[in-house]
Design a protein around this motif. Structure first.
Motif, PDB file in Angstrom:
ATOM      1  N   SER A 197       0.870  -1.176   0.000  1.00 46.85           N
ATOM      2  CA  SER A 197       0.000   0.000   0.000  1.00 46.85           C
ATOM      3  C   SER A 197       0.903   1.221   0.000  1.00 46.85           C
ATOM      4  CB  SER A 197      -0.926   0.007   1.222  1.00 46.85           C
ATOM      5  OG  SER A 197      -0.169   0.062   2.416  1.00 46.85           O
ATOM      6  N   THR A 198       0.293   2.390  -0.179  1.00 46.74           N
ATOM      7  CA  THR A 198       1.069   3.627  -0.269  1.00 46.74           C
ATOM      8  C   THR A 198       0.503   4.663   0.684  1.00 46.74           C
ATOM      9  OG1 THR A 198       1.583   3.213  -2.591  1.00 46.74           O
ATOM     10  CG2 THR A 198       1.875   5.467  -1.804  1.00 46.74           C
ATOM     11  N   HIS A 199       1.413   5.347   1.344  1.00 43.04           N
ATOM     12  CA  HIS A 199       1.038   6.464   2.202  1.00 43.04           C
ATOM     13  C   HIS A 199       1.448   7.734   1.465  1.00 43.04           C
ATOM     14  CE1 HIS A 199      -0.427   7.733   6.073  1.00 43.04           C
ATOM     15  NE2 HIS A 199       0.604   8.534   6.250  1.00 43.04           N
ATOM     16  N   LEU A 200       0.484   8.463   0.895  1.00 41.71           N
ATOM     17  CA  LEU A 200       0.785   9.706   0.193  1.00 41.71           C
ATOM     18  C   LEU A 200       1.127  10.782   1.214  1.00 41.71           C
ATOM     19  CD1 LEU A 200      -2.090   9.678  -2.457  1.00 41.71           C
ATOM     20  CD2 LEU A 200       0.300   9.035  -2.808  1.00 41.71           C
ATOM     21  N   VAL A 201       2.223  11.488   0.964  1.00 43.12           N
ATOM     22  CA  VAL A 201       2.720  12.463   1.937  1.00 43.12           C
ATOM     23  C   VAL A 201       3.048  13.766   1.227  1.00 43.12           C
ATOM     24  CG1 VAL A 201       4.437  12.937   3.722  1.00 43.12           C
ATOM     25  CG2 VAL A 201       3.739  10.575   3.271  1.00 43.12           C
TER      26      VAL A 201
END
Length: 364
Positions: free
Chosen positions: A147-151
């Protein structure tokens, strides 16, 4: 108003392109050109002792400036390569990727040292107008699908998290800012998807008609959007309308690389383009009018050309890998003079991703 929303709206003002926004005192020539190429056939390119370049270079782990034919090291990179895409000159320093133990790491580098912003991250990051903010995808490798954590980070040294949100079960890449929003992409092959992230609300809205976002003109709201898996693209005035290319074949065979500082012109390289290896022997630079996609400049072949970046509204630097010997050649194309010439030779950069032009962050 939430703090994030207030910050973004204050710095990244978004609006549609107004009529006449690209009109200037110098009219754009809509006739494809046959420019002069300054070269000495059969001889290796020589360093121009008078060359002064208005963009930085990344060469084997150093970011350098070239003034009056002399190189000056501005900063040292944490590695000898910057994989997948060039470092970008941001506020008070440079932002870019390095290889990490797992995936890639994102770094902020200045003359005083380097600081890792995040690791592991997906293969992409974007810098906002004036180099004030950086957006990227922090990858979670603990689950099978990932999964990806957009920052979104800002502040001194990009140490402050301004906004973040999770995108489950995909590895997402940040493609570009448009106003206060960020284009993101995920997936492979036929499953490639494009969405747009609103940092203020945390929502990611899928854009089903498109597969990828290219360069963006943040102030004017222009963005290059790709369709399908064949690389065909059009210029969008987001979110109003899309112009397909008027140059036959260019919309699928040209890789758009950068909008000019005003956003009125779009430079790309046609042919076989691979940033990690030498490009095709017939590669050439194409410049189109971003308001109607007509070709306004076409260079003769530049063997191995793979990156173009704007010095100013009328001049481009073009980086080409040597077909033999592992070096690289830097060209300058002057649209006003209709001429391209070799201005610098790079002896290093033989390693993959070891040589780049370092573009400036978009102006506001």
């Amino acid at each position: 108003m939430p703090r994030t929303d207030r910050i973004l709206r204050g710095v990244l003002v978004f609006g549609l392109v107004a009529s006449g926004a690209c009109t200037s005192s110098t009219e754009v020539d809509h006739t494809p050109s046959s420019p002069v190429v300054t070269t000495s056939s059969g001889t290796p390119p020589q360093v121009n002792s008078l060359a002064t370049l208005d963009l930085r270079l990344f060469v084997d782990g150093a970011i350098v400036a070239v003034t009056d034919g002399k190189e000056t090291a501005l900063a040292r990179w944490p590695s000898t390569t910057a994989p997948y895409e060039p470092p970008v000159e941001a506020r008070h320093g440079f932002v870019g990727l390095t290889y990490a133990r797992r995936g890639q790491a994102l770094w902020y580098v200045t003359a005083k040292g380097a600081r890792r912003l995040a690791s592991p991250v997906s293969q992409g990051f974007v810098v906002s107008a004036l180099g004030t903010y950086v957006a990227f995808g922090k990858t979670d490798l603990t689950s099978r699908r990932g999964s990806t954590h957009l920052v979104l980070v800002g502040g001194p040294g990009f140490a402050r998290v301004e906004a973040e949100t999770s995108l489950p079960n995909v590895h997402a890449v940040a493609w570009g800012f448009v106003g206060p929003h960020v284009f993101v992409g995920w997936g492979d092959g036929a499953a490639v998807s494009l969405g747009i992230w609103n940092p203020a609300s945390g929502t990611v809205t899928k854009l089903p008609a498109y597969t990828r976002a290219g360069p963006t003109d943040q102030e004017g709201g222009r963005v290059v959007l790709f369709q399908g898996d064949g690389g065909c693209w059009g210029i969008t005035t987001w979110p109003a309308r899309v112009w397909p290319s008027r140059d036959p074949g260019a919309d699928c065979n040209t890789r758009p690389m950068a909008f000019s500082p005003s956003g009125c012109l779009l430079a790309g390289i046609s042919g076989t383009v691979d940033s990690g290896f030498a490009g095709g022997p017939r590669n050439r630079v194409l410049v189109t009018d971003a308001t109607d996609t007509r070709t306004v400049f076409r260079s003769p072949p530049m063997p191995g050309a793979f990156q173009a970046a704007w010095e100013d509204e009328s001049r481009l630097l073009v980086l080409a890998r040597e077909q033999r010997g592992g070096g690289a050649v830097l060209w300058r194309c002057d649209l006003d003079l209709r001429r391209c010439e070799r201005v610098w030779a790079l002896e290093g950069g033989s390693e993959r991703y070891g040589t780049w032009i370092v573009p400036k962050s978009p102006s506001a």
